[in-house]
Design a protein around this motif. Structure first.
Motif, PDB file in Angstrom:
ATOM      1  N   UNK A 119       0.823  -1.212   0.000  1.00 32.72           N
ATOM      2  CA  UNK A 119       0.000   0.000   0.000  1.00 32.72           C
ATOM      3  C   UNK A 119       0.859   1.266   0.000  1.00 32.72           C
ATOM      4  N   UNK A 120       2.042   1.186   0.560  1.00 31.71           N
ATOM      5  CA  UNK A 120       2.936   2.344   0.538  1.00 31.71           C
ATOM      6  C   UNK A 120       3.551   2.557  -0.838  1.00 31.71           C
ATOM      7  N   UNK A 121       3.905   1.455  -1.518  1.00 33.69           N
ATOM      8  CA  UNK A 121       4.735   1.565  -2.720  1.00 33.69           C
ATOM      9  C   UNK A 121       3.952   1.431  -4.020  1.00 33.69           C
ATOM     10  N   UNK A 122       3.054   0.464  -4.123  1.00 32.84           N
ATOM     11  CA  UNK A 122       2.437   0.163  -5.408  1.00 32.84           C
ATOM     12  C   UNK A 122       1.684   1.335  -6.049  1.00 32.84           C
ATOM     13  N   UNK A 123       0.959   2.159  -5.276  1.00 33.86           N
ATOM     14  CA  UNK A 123       0.276   3.289  -5.917  1.00 33.86           C
ATOM     15  C   UNK A 123       1.214   4.279  -6.589  1.00 33.86           C
ATOM     16  N   UNK A 124       2.500   4.248  -6.222  1.00 36.08           N
ATOM     17  CA  UNK A 124       3.454   5.174  -6.835  1.00 36.08           C
ATOM     18  C   UNK A 124       3.683   4.872  -8.307  1.00 36.08           C
ATOM     19  N   UNK A 125       3.415   3.644  -8.747  1.00 37.87           N
ATOM     20  CA  UNK A 125       3.625   3.303 -10.147  1.00 37.87           C
ATOM     21  C   UNK A 125       2.771   4.181 -11.055  1.00 37.87           C
ATOM     22  N   UNK A 126       1.462   4.143 -10.841  1.00 38.59           N
ATOM     23  CA  UNK A 126       0.575   4.961 -11.676  1.00 38.59           C
ATOM     24  C   UNK A 126       0.759   6.440 -11.377  1.00 38.59           C
ATOM     25  N   UNK A 127       0.901   6.775 -10.095  1.00 43.33           N
ATOM     26  CA  UNK A 127       1.051   8.176  -9.716  1.00 43.33           C
ATOM     27  C   UNK A 127       2.259   8.812 -10.380  1.00 43.33           C
ATOM     28  N   UNK A 128       3.360   8.081 -10.509  1.00 36.17           N
ATOM     29  CA  UNK A 128       4.592   8.664 -11.035  1.00 36.17           C
ATOM     30  C   UNK A 128       4.426   9.125 -12.469  1.00 36.17           C
ATOM     31  N   UNK A 129       3.814   8.271 -13.321  1.00 39.22           N
ATOM     32  CA  UNK A 129       3.683   8.735 -14.705  1.00 39.22           C
ATOM     33  C   UNK A 129       2.506   9.685 -14.890  1.00 39.22           C
ATOM     34  N   UNK A 130       1.484   9.570 -14.062  1.00 32.84           N
ATOM     35  CA  UNK A 130       0.366  10.515 -14.188  1.00 32.84           C
ATOM     36  C   UNK A 130       0.783  11.939 -13.832  1.00 32.84           C
ATOM     37  N   UNK A 131       1.738  12.074 -12.916  1.00 38.11           N
ATOM     38  CA  UNK A 131       2.137  13.406 -12.469  1.00 38.11           C
ATOM     39  C   UNK A 131       3.321  13.966 -13.244  1.00 38.11           C
ATOM     40  N   UNK A 132       3.966  13.156 -14.073  1.00 42.25           N
ATOM     41  CA  UNK A 132       5.135  13.649 -14.804  1.00 42.25           C
ATOM     42  C   UNK A 132       4.976  13.593 -16.318  1.00 42.25           C
ATOM     43  N   UNK A 133       4.004  12.838 -16.815  1.00 39.25           N
ATOM     44  CA  UNK A 133       3.867  12.668 -18.255  1.00 39.25           C
ATOM     45  C   UNK A 133       2.400  12.825 -18.672  1.00 39.25           C
ATOM     46  N   UNK A 134       2.050  13.890 -19.394  1.00 41.33           N
ATOM     47  CA  UNK A 134       0.672  14.018 -19.910  1.00 41.33           C
ATOM     48  C   UNK A 134       0.407  12.891 -20.911  1.00 41.33           C
TER      49      UNK A 134
END
Length: 323
Positions: A119-134
């Motif tokens: 729960x700490x790490x896995x959501x970062x996968x989608x979050x990382x590209x959603x917040x850095x790449x349109x």
């Protein structure tokens, strides 16, 4: 997975090629039993080590693609064994290939997380590209540097896969999904990322140990070099750890700015969670988002461990050395 594939609708010419790549948990026997007498399935066992210069996944994918191409496949879909599919998942991917006129459609599964570490790490996968790449802009671009792909579910046209060299061109890559997408763009084929939230899901790791080993094998390669990884780690600390610390221990305007920075990060997590899973975040997901600074700290720790493994040549995955 096999039950999911047998239940697929809208793909009358479907053929499934499965390779048991040296597993030790009776996967082959379980696959044979699950496929039963379904003639659409071809299941093989490979106990040989990958050829020099190849990683296991790429070697297996290349072997399967050779068989599929020989059988006349016009669309090649590669799916990890831990992915779960709705009954129209393959048909939707094929439709997306045709409607976007892309050479590759990468379907992003909803990423499941159960344990605290997940729960700490896995959501970062989608979050990382959603917040850095349109993504809307990326999907229209041919620039290799803007490609986004998820190796859990990749659908290629026959022509694009062959012209880009398939998995043989990324035989030793620890981030083969991104690199194969970049190869397609260099060959002037569009690559498109689409959401699979309604019909594809995956739980990548089932324990903290698996999670640590999984990210340890490749995370340090995601940013180009050790220097790039250090820069990314420093930015993560500056953007996601400093603001909440200032909000807690600062004074006056500094404290207010720290709180605004923390709130912005939490808001971005909430937005990415709703986009990935297609529903308003419940209490558990809201709590995950509020703990974003701990997620950032966990990411930095995983990145540091991956760098250590890379320099120490100690990275292994499923019993095989990766370097």
């Amino acid at each position: 997975m096999i039950d999911d594939l047998r239940a697929q609708r809208g793909v009358p010419g479907m053929r499934v090629f499965i390779v048991d790549d040296g597993s030790t948990d009776k996967t082959f026997d379980a696959a044979i039993a699950a496929a039963a007498d379904d003639t659409r399935f071809s299941i093989q066992r490979s106990e040989q080590e990958p050829p020099p210069g190849w990683l296991g996944k790429q070697a297996a994918c290349s072997a399967m693609s050779t068989e599929a191409l020989h059988a006349g496949a016009q669309i090649l879909i590669f799916i990890d064994a831990d992915v779960r599919l709705g009954p129209e998942a393959l048909a939707r991917a094929a439709t997306a290939l045709r409607s976007t006129e892309a050479g590759l459609v990468s379907v992003w599964p909803s990423q499941g997380a159960v344990s605290c570490a997940e729960r700490l790490v896995q959501p970062l996968l989608a979050w990382s590209w959603m917040t850095t790449m349109p993504i809307a802009l990326s999907n229209r671009s041919l620039r290799p540097s803007t490609a986004v792909a998820c190796g859990q579910f990749l659908a290629f046209t026959r022509e694009a896969y062959l012209r880009a060299g398939g998995h043989s061109k990324v035989a030793a890559s620890l981030t083969e999904d991104l690199n194969i997408a970049r190869n397609l763009r260099r060959c002037q084929y569009r690559t498109v990322l689409v959401s699979g939230r309604a019909h594809v899901r995956c739980r990548m790791y089932s324990s903290r140990r698996e999670l640590s080993a999984g990210y340890g094998r490749w995370l340090s390669t995601a940013f180009g070099s050790t220097g790039g990884s250090i820069v990314v780690a420093a930015l993560a600390v500056l953007a996601y750890l400093v603001p909440p610390a200032v909000a807690l221990f600062g004074h006056g305007s500094a404290r207010r700015l720290g709180f605004i920075g923390y709130l912005a990060a939490v808001t971005s997590r909430l937005a990415s969670s709703q986009t990935e899973h297609g529903r308003r975040p419940g209490a558990a997901r809201v709590a995950e988002c509020l703990l974003h600074p701990l997620s950032a700290l966990a990411f930095v720790a995983l990145l540091a461990d991956s760098i250590r493994q890379s320099h120490g040549r100690s990275a292994h995955w499923k019993g095989r050395p990766l370097r």
